[in-house]
Scaffold this motif. Structure first.
Motif, PDB file in Angstrom:
ATOM      1  N   LEU A 132       0.828  -1.208   0.000  1.00 26.36           N
ATOM      2  CA  LEU A 132       0.000   0.000   0.000  1.00 26.36           C
ATOM      3  C   LEU A 132       0.861   1.255   0.000  1.00 26.36           C
ATOM      4  N   ALA A 133       1.940   1.231   0.788  1.00 24.50           N
ATOM      5  CA  ALA A 133       2.833   2.388   0.840  1.00 24.50           C
ATOM      6  C   ALA A 133       3.517   2.610  -0.510  1.00 24.50           C
ATOM      7  N   LEU A 134       3.979   1.531  -1.129  1.00 23.63           N
ATOM      8  CA  LEU A 134       4.629   1.640  -2.441  1.00 23.63           C
ATOM      9  C   LEU A 134       3.680   2.232  -3.465  1.00 23.63           C
ATOM     10  N   ASN A 135       2.440   1.796  -3.468  1.00 24.68           N
ATOM     11  CA  ASN A 135       1.454   2.333  -4.403  1.00 24.68           C
ATOM     12  C   ASN A 135       1.168   3.803  -4.114  1.00 24.68           C
ATOM     13  N   ALA A 136       1.119   4.163  -2.839  1.00 19.43           N
ATOM     14  CA  ALA A 136       0.810   5.550  -2.471  1.00 19.43           C
ATOM     15  C   ALA A 136       1.886   6.514  -2.945  1.00 19.43           C
ATOM     16  N   TYR A 137       3.125   6.051  -3.061  1.00 17.39           N
ATOM     17  CA  TYR A 137       4.214   6.931  -3.476  1.00 17.39           C
ATOM     18  C   TYR A 137       4.355   7.032  -4.996  1.00 17.39           C
ATOM     19  N   GLN A 138       3.486   6.351  -5.733  1.00 17.53           N
ATOM     20  CA  GLN A 138       3.495   6.487  -7.189  1.00 17.53           C
ATOM     21  C   GLN A 138       2.889   7.839  -7.589  1.00 17.53           C
ATOM     22  N   PRO A 139       3.331   8.414  -8.718  1.00 13.61           N
ATOM     23  CA  PRO A 139       2.749   9.687  -9.167  1.00 13.61           C
ATOM     24  C   PRO A 139       1.234   9.620  -9.329  1.00 13.61           C
ATOM     25  N   GLN A 140       0.745   8.486  -9.819  1.00 16.15           N
ATOM     26  CA  GLN A 140      -0.680   8.251  -9.951  1.00 16.15           C
ATOM     27  C   GLN A 140      -1.022   6.927  -9.255  1.00 16.15           C
ATOM     28  N   PRO A 141      -1.373   6.961  -7.966  1.00 14.89           N
ATOM     29  CA  PRO A 141      -1.693   5.710  -7.262  1.00 14.89           C
ATOM     30  C   PRO A 141      -2.788   4.934  -7.989  1.00 14.89           C
ATOM     31  N   SER A 142      -2.607   3.634  -8.043  1.00 17.86           N
ATOM     32  CA  SER A 142      -3.521   2.770  -8.784  1.00 17.86           C
ATOM     33  C   SER A 142      -4.703   2.357  -7.910  1.00 17.86           C
ATOM     34  N   ILE A 143      -5.898   2.643  -8.380  1.00 22.60           N
ATOM     35  CA  ILE A 143      -7.097   2.210  -7.658  1.00 22.60           C
ATOM     36  C   ILE A 143      -7.236   0.690  -7.695  1.00 22.60           C
ATOM     37  N   PRO A 144      -6.997   0.015  -8.837  1.00 17.14           N
ATOM     38  CA  PRO A 144      -7.040  -1.457  -8.821  1.00 17.14           C
ATOM     39  C   PRO A 144      -6.075  -2.078  -7.818  1.00 17.14           C
ATOM     40  N   VAL A 145      -4.882  -1.505  -7.668  1.00 15.48           N
ATOM     41  CA  VAL A 145      -3.927  -2.023  -6.687  1.00 15.48           C
ATOM     42  C   VAL A 145      -4.488  -1.891  -5.274  1.00 15.48           C
TER      43      VAL A 145
END
Length: 411
Positions: A96-109
């Motif tokens: 969850l933390a890795l996804n949150a730090y993406q420029p565009q967090p993925s809703i499917p993730v």
């Protein structure tokens, strides 16, 4: 006998002390994620329906893994199951933390990881609930239930409140990393628990047969069945938490969101601190039902409240009554369920008290989308009161159940 919470079991029981401490810290982090995940979904989609669908998505694996986890807890070392499941939950927090730090967090993730972590929780909770019977004397069960409520209420107060601050000042990613750190601490605490034997009862032919055996035992006892049904109905119809992000959006933002999530826990903390009365009351079925009905009444008051502070007051009352019902449910379960059934029955309990809120989130989101937030909250509270009453009529053995166990009076 004092009406204050009894802490003597923590002084006398080393294993329970480690278990309680680890879960106390872990719950704090989990409650931060509990706020962060729906808030992130709402922030990315601006949709209460998506928040409700998230809860439904979390429910699907739970319906399966809770039963599997219960069967495993009655066959295998419960300490080992806790270590494995908490390690996997910590990995989920990192994702969850890795996804949150993406420029565009993925809703499917977000949905996939939430699905995964919910499934692991279904394996974790039966082992956690059933291990208490192995490390705590029966006379101390009332204390254990009160401490569980205290643990939950402090976590629900501090976790969402701190979570709201962290989200507002440091971002979503940090909240998930905090949860990861608390899981590591809890994992170490579980390692310190010693001398926990494997369940003594020989397993039946298959895991499916084991689950069926537990299910038929549960429905054969009206006091158990009633405790599950009352809690399920109360949570489905009287649990408006999916609407909190939308309510907060119009009432002060993310800081208000933390207050909304924390308010029920304030009431739970209050009653847990004065939980000595639990040992005096023997009509556990009636106590569960009455407290659940008053929970519904308080939710109705919250729905009609036009002032934020009045609404928070009604949420506090709701949390107080819900915690009272929960303490008596825990006490009834631990006193009446044999240890060789405790894991499987814990899985059934878990479906009742965790699937109820998930379905409640979905129901609240759908009704709010169709008729508005106030209509969703008020109608849910009314249905909660009605269904609890119907359950008591349908299951008179539940309403009349009286405990015969003598509780500890050590302070």
């Amino acid at each position: 006998m004092s009406y204050l919470i009894n802490l003597s079991v923590l002084r006398r029981n080393r294993n329970f002390r480690f278990l309680f401490t680890g879960q106390f810290i872990s719950l704090f982090g989990s409650m931060i994620t509990y706020v962060a995940l729906p808030y992130q979904i709402y922030h990315l989609t601006n949709s209460t329906l998506m928040v409700g669908l998230l809860s439904l998505f979390q429910l699907l694996p739970l319906m399966v893994t809770a039963l599997i986890g219960g069967a495993l807890a009655d066959r295998h070392h419960r300490r080992t199951l806790l270590l494995i499941s908490e390690g996997l939950l910590a990995i989920g927090c990192l994702l969850l933390a890795l996804n949150a730090y993406q420029p565009q967090p993925s809703i499917p993730v977000l949905f996939i990881v939430a699905f995964f972590m919910s499934g692991i929780t279904g394996l974790h909770r039966p082992a956690l609930d059933s291990i208490n019977q192995q490390i705590v004397d029966k006379k101390d069960f009332a204390m254990v239930g009160a401490l569980a409520t205290f643990n939950y209420s402090v976590g629900m107060i501090a976790g969402p409140a701190v979570g709201g601050i962290i989200i507002g000042h440091f971002g979503i990613g940090i909240t998930y990393l905090v949860d990861f750190a608390t899981f590591l601490i809890s994992w170490i605490a579980i390692l310190c628990i010693t001398d926990i034997p494997k369940p003594a009862a020989p397993p039946v032919e298959s895991a499916l047969a084991s689950v069926k055996q537990g299910f038929f035992y549960a429905i054969s006892r009206q006091e158990l069945l009633g405790s599950y049904v009352v809690d399920f109905c109360a949570m489905v119809f009287g649990m408006p938490m999916a609407l909190f992000p939308a309510i907060a959006e119009h009432s002060g933002g993310v800081q208000t969101l933390g207050m909304l999530y924390s308010a029920p826990a304030v009431g739970a903390l209050l009653i847990s601190c004065f939980s000595g009365f639990v040992e005096k009351i023997k009509r556990h079925g009636a106590a569960i039902a009455i407290a659940a009905a008053f929970w519904g009444v308080a939710i109705i008051g919250f729905g009609f409240a036009k002032n934020l502070w009045l609404g928070l007051f009604f949420l506090m009352l709701a949390g107080l009554f819900d915690a009272a019902s929960g303490m008596f449910r825990q006490l009834l379960w631990n006193e009446t369920i044999p240890n060789n059934f405790r894991g499987r029955l814990s899985g059934i309990e878990m479906i009742s008290y965790l699937s109820g809120p998930k379905l409640g989130d979905t129901e609240a989101g759908l009704v709010a989308a169709a008729f508005g937030i106030t209509a969703s909250v008020v109608s849910g509270g009314i249905l909660c009161v009605i269904t609890v009453g119907l359950c008591c009529v349908w299951l008179p053995g539940f309403w009349r159940y009286r405990s015969t166990v003598t509780s500890s009076s050590v302070n």
